[in-house]
Design a protein around this motif. Sequence first.
Motif, PDB file in Angstrom:
ATOM      1  N   PRO A  84      -7.313  20.054 -10.867  1.00 29.58           N
ATOM      2  CA  PRO A  84      -7.510  19.779  -9.438  1.00 29.58           C
ATOM      3  C   PRO A  84      -6.651  18.604  -8.976  1.00 29.58           C
ATOM      4  O   PRO A  84      -6.606  17.565  -9.635  1.00 29.58           O
ATOM      5  CB  PRO A  84      -9.003  19.436  -9.349  1.00 29.58           C
ATOM      6  N   VAL A  85      -5.966  18.764  -7.862  1.00 32.94           N
ATOM      7  CA  VAL A  85      -5.088  17.714  -7.348  1.00 32.94           C
ATOM      8  C   VAL A  85      -5.933  16.545  -6.854  1.00 32.94           C
ATOM      9  O   VAL A  85      -6.819  16.709  -6.008  1.00 32.94           O
ATOM     10  CB  VAL A  85      -4.203  18.249  -6.208  1.00 32.94           C
ATOM     11  N   GLY A  86      -5.656  15.365  -7.397  1.00 28.42           N
ATOM     12  CA  GLY A  86      -6.439  14.185  -7.047  1.00 28.42           C
ATOM     13  C   GLY A  86      -5.982  13.537  -5.758  1.00 28.42           C
ATOM     14  O   GLY A  86      -4.847  13.746  -5.307  1.00 28.42           O
ATOM     15  N   PRO A  87      -6.841  12.726  -5.154  1.00 28.28           N
ATOM     16  CA  PRO A  87      -6.503  12.079  -3.882  1.00 28.28           C
ATOM     17  C   PRO A  87      -5.450  10.989  -4.054  1.00 28.28           C
ATOM     18  O   PRO A  87      -5.329  10.377  -5.118  1.00 28.28           O
ATOM     19  CB  PRO A  87      -7.840  11.478  -3.438  1.00 28.28           C
TER      20      PRO A  87
ATOM     21  N   ALA B   2     -13.449   8.196  -2.190  1.00 25.69           N
ATOM     22  CA  ALA B   2     -12.619   9.406  -2.248  1.00 25.69           C
ATOM     23  C   ALA B   2     -12.546   9.952  -3.672  1.00 25.69           C
ATOM     24  O   ALA B   2     -12.592  11.173  -3.891  1.00 25.69           O
ATOM     25  CB  ALA B   2     -11.219   9.094  -1.725  1.00 25.69           C
ATOM     26  N   LEU B   3     -12.454   9.061  -4.652  1.00 28.68           N
ATOM     27  CA  LEU B   3     -12.383   9.494  -6.050  1.00 28.68           C
ATOM     28  C   LEU B   3     -13.715  10.076  -6.519  1.00 28.68           C
ATOM     29  O   LEU B   3     -13.745  11.082  -7.243  1.00 28.68           O
ATOM     30  CB  LEU B   3     -11.961   8.326  -6.935  1.00 28.68           C
ATOM     31  N   PHE B   4     -14.820   9.465  -6.124  1.00 26.84           N
ATOM     32  CA  PHE B   4     -16.124  10.021  -6.483  1.00 26.84           C
ATOM     33  C   PHE B   4     -16.302  11.422  -5.891  1.00 26.84           C
ATOM     34  O   PHE B   4     -16.757  12.350  -6.574  1.00 26.84           O
ATOM     35  CB  PHE B   4     -17.251   9.110  -5.996  1.00 26.84           C
ATOM     36  N   GLU B   5     -15.951  11.592  -4.634  1.00 29.09           N
ATOM     37  CA  GLU B   5     -16.089  12.894  -3.991  1.00 29.09           C
ATOM     38  C   GLU B   5     -15.196  13.933  -4.663  1.00 29.09           C
ATOM     39  O   GLU B   5     -15.586  15.092  -4.828  1.00 29.09           O
ATOM     40  CB  GLU B   5     -15.751  12.780  -2.502  1.00 29.09           C
ATOM     41  N   TYR B   6     -14.019  13.512  -5.061  1.00 33.91           N
ATOM     42  CA  TYR B   6     -13.107  14.395  -5.797  1.00 33.91           C
ATOM     43  C   TYR B   6     -13.743  14.854  -7.107  1.00 33.91           C
ATOM     44  O   TYR B   6     -13.711  16.042  -7.456  1.00 33.91           O
ATOM     45  CB  TYR B   6     -11.800  13.652  -6.062  1.00 33.91           C
TER      46      TYR B   6
ATOM     47  N   LEU C  26       0.826  -1.210   0.000  1.00 32.80           N
ATOM     48  CA  LEU C  26       0.000   0.000   0.000  1.00 32.80           C
ATOM     49  C   LEU C  26       0.860   1.260   0.000  1.00 32.80           C
ATOM     50  O   LEU C  26       0.606   2.205  -0.753  1.00 32.80           O
ATOM     51  CB  LEU C  26      -0.918   0.007   1.225  1.00 32.80           C
ATOM     52  N   GLU C  27       1.869   1.276   0.850  1.00 36.22           N
ATOM     53  CA  GLU C  27       2.732   2.453   0.929  1.00 36.22           C
ATOM     54  C   GLU C  27       3.457   2.696  -0.388  1.00 36.22           C
ATOM     55  O   GLU C  27       3.592   3.843  -0.837  1.00 36.22           O
ATOM     56  CB  GLU C  27       3.735   2.277   2.072  1.00 36.22           C
ATOM     57  N   THR C  28       3.908   1.610  -1.004  1.00 36.91           N
ATOM     58  CA  THR C  28       4.601   1.736  -2.292  1.00 36.91           C
ATOM     59  C   THR C  28       3.669   2.272  -3.368  1.00 36.91           C
ATOM     60  O   THR C  28       4.030   3.166  -4.144  1.00 36.91           O
ATOM     61  CB  THR C  28       5.165   0.372  -2.727  1.00 36.91           C
ATOM     62  N   GLN C  29       2.452   1.743  -3.406  1.00 34.24           N
ATOM     63  CA  GLN C  29       1.499   2.150  -4.439  1.00 34.24           C
ATOM     64  C   GLN C  29       0.949   3.547  -4.190  1.00 34.24           C
ATOM     65  O   GLN C  29       0.637   4.272  -5.135  1.00 34.24           O
ATOM     66  CB  GLN C  29       0.379   1.108  -4.537  1.00 34.24           C
ATOM     67  N   ARG C  30       0.832   3.942  -2.943  1.00 36.06           N
ATOM     68  CA  ARG C  30       0.376   5.302  -2.646  1.00 36.06           C
ATOM     69  C   ARG C  30       1.405   6.347  -3.061  1.00 36.06           C
ATOM     70  O   ARG C  30       1.050   7.501  -3.322  1.00 36.06           O
ATOM     71  CB  ARG C  30       0.069   5.432  -1.154  1.00 36.06           C
ATOM     72  N   ALA C  31       2.655   5.931  -3.117  1.00 35.97           N
ATOM     73  CA  ALA C  31       3.720   6.861  -3.512  1.00 35.97           C
ATOM     74  C   ALA C  31       3.857   6.980  -5.025  1.00 35.97           C
ATOM     75  O   ALA C  31       4.623   7.818  -5.517  1.00 35.97           O
ATOM     76  CB  ALA C  31       5.048   6.404  -2.905  1.00 35.97           C
ATOM     77  N   MET C  32       3.102   6.166  -5.765  1.00 32.50           N
ATOM     78  CA  MET C  32       3.198   6.201  -7.227  1.00 32.50           C
ATOM     79  C   MET C  32       2.639   7.501  -7.788  1.00 32.50           C
ATOM     80  O   MET C  32       1.770   8.139  -7.201  1.00 32.50           O
ATOM     81  CB  MET C  32       2.456   5.003  -7.832  1.00 32.50           C
ATOM     82  N   GLU C  33       3.137   7.856  -8.956  1.00 31.51           N
ATOM     83  CA  GLU C  33       2.752   9.102  -9.609  1.00 31.51           C
ATOM     84  C   GLU C  33       1.303   9.069 -10.083  1.00 31.51           C
ATOM     85  O   GLU C  33       0.823   8.052 -10.585  1.00 31.51           O
ATOM     86  CB  GLU C  33       3.685   9.342 -10.799  1.00 31.51           C
ATOM     87  N   ILE C  34       0.617  10.183  -9.919  1.00 41.78           N
ATOM     88  CA  ILE C  34      -0.743  10.362 -10.436  1.00 41.78           C
ATOM     89  C   ILE C  34      -0.631  11.250 -11.667  1.00 41.78           C
ATOM     90  O   ILE C  34      -0.340  12.447 -11.564  1.00 41.78           O
ATOM     91  CB  ILE C  34      -1.663  11.001  -9.377  1.00 41.78           C
ATOM     92  N   GLN C  35      -0.821  10.666 -12.834  1.00 36.47           N
ATOM     93  CA  GLN C  35      -0.549  11.380 -14.081  1.00 36.47           C
ATOM     94  C   GLN C  35      -1.448  12.602 -14.283  1.00 36.47           C
ATOM     95  O   GLN C  35      -1.011  13.619 -14.827  1.00 36.47           O
ATOM     96  CB  GLN C  35      -0.696  10.429 -15.274  1.00 36.47           C
ATOM     97  N   SER C  36      -2.694  12.533 -13.843  1.00 34.06           N
ATOM     98  CA  SER C  36      -3.600  13.670 -14.039  1.00 34.06           C
ATOM     99  C   SER C  36      -3.174  14.894 -13.236  1.00 34.06           C
ATOM    100  O   SER C  36      -3.531  16.025 -13.584  1.00 34.06           O
ATOM    101  CB  SER C  36      -5.034  13.273 -13.671  1.00 34.06           C
ATOM    102  N   ASN C  37      -2.397  14.709 -12.179  1.00 35.47           N
ATOM    103  CA  ASN C  37      -1.931  15.849 -11.384  1.00 35.47           C
ATOM    104  C   ASN C  37      -0.901  16.694 -12.126  1.00 35.47           C
ATOM    105  O   ASN C  37      -0.584  17.809 -11.698  1.00 35.47           O
ATOM    106  CB  ASN C  37      -1.326  15.370 -10.064  1.00 35.47           C
ATOM    107  N   GLU C  38      -0.370  16.165 -13.223  1.00 34.05           N
ATOM    108  CA  GLU C  38       0.653  16.889 -13.970  1.00 34.05           C
ATOM    109  C   GLU C  38       0.059  17.947 -14.902  1.00 34.05           C
ATOM    110  O   GLU C  38       0.774  18.795 -15.421  1.00 34.05           O
ATOM    111  CB  GLU C  38       1.490  15.905 -14.786  1.00 34.05           C
ATOM    112  N   VAL C  39      -1.250  17.908 -15.137  1.00 29.45           N
ATOM    113  CA  VAL C  39      -1.895  18.892 -16.012  1.00 29.45           C
ATOM    114  C   VAL C  39      -1.968  20.230 -15.281  1.00 29.45           C
ATOM    115  O   VAL C  39      -2.452  20.291 -14.148  1.00 29.45           O
ATOM    116  CB  VAL C  39      -3.309  18.426 -16.408  1.00 29.45           C
ATOM    117  N   PRO C  40      -1.496  21.317 -15.890  1.00 32.28           N
ATOM    118  CA  PRO C  40      -1.502  22.628 -15.222  1.00 32.28           C
ATOM    119  C   PRO C  40      -2.894  23.036 -14.746  1.00 32.28           C
ATOM    120  O   PRO C  40      -3.878  22.923 -15.486  1.00 32.28           O
ATOM    121  CB  PRO C  40      -1.000  23.579 -16.320  1.00 32.28           C
ATOM    122  N   ASN C  41      -2.970  23.493 -13.504  1.00 33.13           N
ATOM    123  CA  ASN C  41      -4.206  23.982 -12.882  1.00 33.13           C
ATOM    124  C   ASN C  41      -5.295  22.919 -12.753  1.00 33.13           C
ATOM    125  O   ASN C  41      -6.441  23.246 -12.444  1.00 33.13           O
ATOM    126  CB  ASN C  41      -4.768  25.184 -13.655  1.00 33.13           C
TER     127      ASN C  41
END
Length: 494
Positions: free
Chosen positions: A66-69, A312-316, A49-64
């Motif tokens: 919303p930062v995903g959970p 968490a993703l639905f709420e986001y 879990l800790e390893t996978q939580r540290a993985m990159e979230i590709q959608s967060n790289e788009v300028p402006n």
Amino acid sequence: MISFKKYIRSKSVIHTFFNFSVITAACAICLSAGTLTVHATSAEAQLRLETQRAMEIQSNEVPNWPVGPTVGAESAILIDAETGTLLYAKNIHQQQYPASTTKILTTLIASEQCQMDEIVTFSHDAVFDTPWDSSHIAMDVGQELTMEQCLNAILIRSANEVSYAVAEHISGTTDWAVFAGMMNTRAAELGCLNSNFVNPNGLPDENHYTTAYDLAMIGRAFFANEMLCKITLTRRMEFPATDKLPQGKLENNHMQIIPGGQYAYKYLVGCKTGYTDDARSCLVSCAERNGMKLICVVMHDESPYQYEDTIALFEYGFSNFEKINVSQAETKYNIDNTGLFYSGNDIFGSSQPILSLNRDDYIILPKTISFADTESVISYESGNENQAAVITYSYHGVDIGTVRVDFNIRNEEGYVFDVIPEEAEKEKPFIFINMTVILIGISSLALILFIVLVTRIILKNYVISGRPRRGRRKKRGRHRGRGRRRGRDHLDFF
């Protein structure tokens, strides 16, 4: 001196005590080993879990954007169900084992190809190809269910033997590769890119895999089926006893995100879980709030975090995105004061635009950006005779929806435009015609041609003579008789 009997008795007691001690020690070691195994497994899951939580979230790289959970799933995706707009992306094209989430494709195909009252008979292979320690409802050879009951058993209790029976019923064979071929064909039609299915239930096979993106594409069709969605939310499955099902069936739904579950989500539309040792916990689900319908997929997660991550993703998604009706927001394409794009029928008392943006189409926009920040490209190859073009909107390379430009056949009011972005003009020219000007031009040309024609006829048939009128009378007199002989159908103007 100790007697022999006492010695034997004492030795027996010692031996018994020794044996008991050995057995107790062995049990303690076993229990300790078992405890160590449990702790090791828990520690392994926590590390994963800790390893996978540290993985990159590709959608967060788009300028402006919303930062995903942060989620524990190795792969996760969130999309808008109607437009397919990608809202959250984490390793969405990485191949994963889908486990029982496979069954949304199996049941989708069954709902598309079968009537719900069709009878499904359980064969030897359907029953005995199912591992005894996997999910099943203990069907026996020769027993029967209706197709509707089969779909309930698959989606509520994740019954593997029922999945086999449905596959056999549709394909006509227990060669599961035949139905798997149908699954792969349908998956490709739905937009899947990196999937390969080899069985109808998701039982472990190294050649049976998909991705979070592909499951979301299948989910768009699955969650559009109201019957299938309703089944997944049903708390209990109960089949009455029949001649072909003597004991009937009573099974409970163990998915914890449905109403009444520990992680019940009130906006849930439908869902399907899956688990194997290799696939870990998977969940594909759909929720709707305030007119926005979202699909979420999490894969290779740890229980019960597949539920927490999904919520968490639905709420986001619901909190950070909104639907924008382009026909009401678009200002880039405008009608000017020359009458372009109008039908030019003012002479009949009603002038309406001949092209308009479809008023039902919308795009999904993050609340962190404005509509003016979007980019658009027009394509004139819509493939529909009632459409003039399709406008695709994007933001920093992320497609956020398309809008159709319709021919306004019914003279409905709509948003009309005549200005084309320079990029679109370079791709393919589009000619706009002012019908009023064209009609006036054609009418003027026709009038000129008519005047010329009449003038030529007059010049050809009438001659203005300079002779005295008396001489003309004499000439006519000499030929009067000849004119009568020729008949009345001949007129001589000379």
